[in-house]
Design a protein around this motif. Structure first.
Motif, PDB file in Angstrom:
ATOM      1  N   ALA A 147       0.833  -1.207   0.000  1.00 52.12           N
ATOM      2  CA  ALA A 147       0.000   0.000   0.000  1.00 52.12           C
ATOM      3  C   ALA A 147       0.867   1.256   0.000  1.00 52.12           C
ATOM      4  CB  ALA A 147      -0.937  -0.008   1.206  1.00 52.12           C
ATOM      5  N   TRP A 148       1.945   1.258   0.775  1.00 52.71           N
ATOM      6  CA  TRP A 148       2.829   2.427   0.818  1.00 52.71           C
ATOM      7  C   TRP A 148       3.498   2.648  -0.536  1.00 52.71           C
ATOM      8  CZ3 TRP A 148       8.177   3.166   0.482  1.00 52.71           C
ATOM      9  CH2 TRP A 148       8.610   4.445   0.812  1.00 52.71           C
ATOM     10  N   THR A 149       4.004   1.565  -1.131  1.00 50.50           N
ATOM     11  CA  THR A 149       4.644   1.673  -2.442  1.00 50.50           C
ATOM     12  C   THR A 149       3.634   2.134  -3.488  1.00 50.50           C
ATOM     13  OG1 THR A 149       6.137  -0.117  -1.840  1.00 50.50           O
ATOM     14  CG2 THR A 149       5.975   0.399  -4.170  1.00 50.50           C
ATOM     15  N   ALA A 150       2.430   1.607  -3.428  1.00 49.88           N
ATOM     16  CA  ALA A 150       1.393   1.992  -4.388  1.00 49.88           C
ATOM     17  C   ALA A 150       1.009   3.452  -4.235  1.00 49.88           C
ATOM     18  CB  ALA A 150       0.172   1.099  -4.214  1.00 49.88           C
ATOM     19  N   ASP A 172      -0.464   4.242  -7.779  1.00 53.76           N
ATOM     20  CA  ASP A 172      -1.156   3.073  -8.346  1.00 53.76           C
ATOM     21  C   ASP A 172      -2.324   2.767  -7.403  1.00 53.76           C
ATOM     22  OD1 ASP A 172      -2.041   0.719  -9.403  1.00 53.76           O
ATOM     23  OD2 ASP A 172      -0.142  -0.365  -9.205  1.00 53.76           O
ATOM     24  N   TYR A 173      -3.492   3.320  -7.702  1.00 58.44           N
ATOM     25  CA  TYR A 173      -4.612   3.254  -6.769  1.00 58.44           C
ATOM     26  C   TYR A 173      -5.241   1.866  -6.673  1.00 58.44           C
ATOM     27  CZ  TYR A 173      -3.839   8.194  -6.777  1.00 58.44           C
ATOM     28  OH  TYR A 173      -3.245   9.419  -6.666  1.00 58.44           O
ATOM     29  N   ALA A 174      -5.119   1.071  -7.718  1.00 59.47           N
ATOM     30  CA  ALA A 174      -5.627  -0.308  -7.634  1.00 59.47           C
ATOM     31  C   ALA A 174      -4.789  -1.112  -6.647  1.00 59.47           C
ATOM     32  CB  ALA A 174      -5.604  -0.960  -9.019  1.00 59.47           C
ATOM     33  N   ALA A 175      -3.476  -0.957  -6.716  1.00 60.81           N
ATOM     34  CA  ALA A 175      -2.601  -1.665  -5.765  1.00 60.81           C
ATOM     35  C   ALA A 175      -2.776  -1.112  -4.359  1.00 60.81           C
ATOM     36  CB  ALA A 175      -1.146  -1.553  -6.210  1.00 60.81           C
ATOM     37  N   LEU A 176      -3.038   0.181  -4.245  1.00 61.37           N
ATOM     38  CA  LEU A 176      -3.264   0.789  -2.940  1.00 61.37           C
ATOM     39  C   LEU A 176      -4.500   0.200  -2.267  1.00 61.37           C
ATOM     40  CD1 LEU A 176      -2.464   3.003  -0.893  1.00 61.37           C
ATOM     41  CD2 LEU A 176      -3.985   4.547  -2.143  1.00 61.37           C
ATOM     42  N   SER A 177      -5.586   0.098  -3.019  1.00 57.88           N
ATOM     43  CA  SER A 177      -6.804  -0.468  -2.440  1.00 57.88           C
ATOM     44  C   SER A 177      -6.621  -1.954  -2.120  1.00 57.88           C
ATOM     45  CB  SER A 177      -8.000  -0.251  -3.366  1.00 57.88           C
ATOM     46  OG  SER A 177      -7.810  -0.924  -4.582  1.00 57.88           O
TER      47      SER A 177
END
Length: 133
Positions: free
Chosen positions: A34-37, A42-47
């Motif tokens: 989530a931090w890297t996203a 990269d909001y898909a990876a964040l979610s």
């Protein structure tokens, strides 16, 4: 002796394979994801990272509830072993739990054939049990 492939991972310690350890590792990895996203927008990876964090936390909570139930089962069985014929009310008082929780526990252990009903009281609080023979 058989050789392991370089990609095979062997986890000899059962503690490492336990649910709490796995949940903590999952939480750490998903938080890092989530931090890297977030940094790369990269909001898909964040979610996905946040969802995995929540799932890992739920896993830790569920494991805690499960272990608490196992601990209560052991306490109730130990109390009945020491005091055969004890009523549900006395067992609940001895283990420090409510009568309805202990009554459900005793009925479940009777169904598992670990306990026998000694006296069928007017209410579940007055039933008495002993270890099955």
């Amino acid at each position: 002796m058989t050789e392991r492939s370089p990609k095979e991972v062997h986890l000899p310690n059962p503690a490492i394979r336990s649910a709490p350890f796995t949940a903590l590792i999952l939480m750490a990895l998903s938080a890092a994801n989530a931090w890297t996203a977030q940094v790369t927008e990269d909001y898909a990876a964040l979610s996905t990272g946040f969802c995995l964090c929540v799932c890992a936390a739920a896993g830790l909570f569920g494991e805690d509830l499960l272990q608490r139930g196992y601990h209560r089962d052991r306490e109730v069985l130990a109390c009945i072993a020491v005091h055969p014929g004890a009523a549900t009310r006395h067992t609940a008082h001895a283990v420090g739990a409510s009568e309805c929780v202990v009554a459900r526990n005793l009925e479940r252990r009777t169904g598992d054939r670990l306990l026998e009903l000694v006296a069928d009281g007017a209410t579940p609080a007055l039933h008495s049990y002993r270890l099955a023979s």
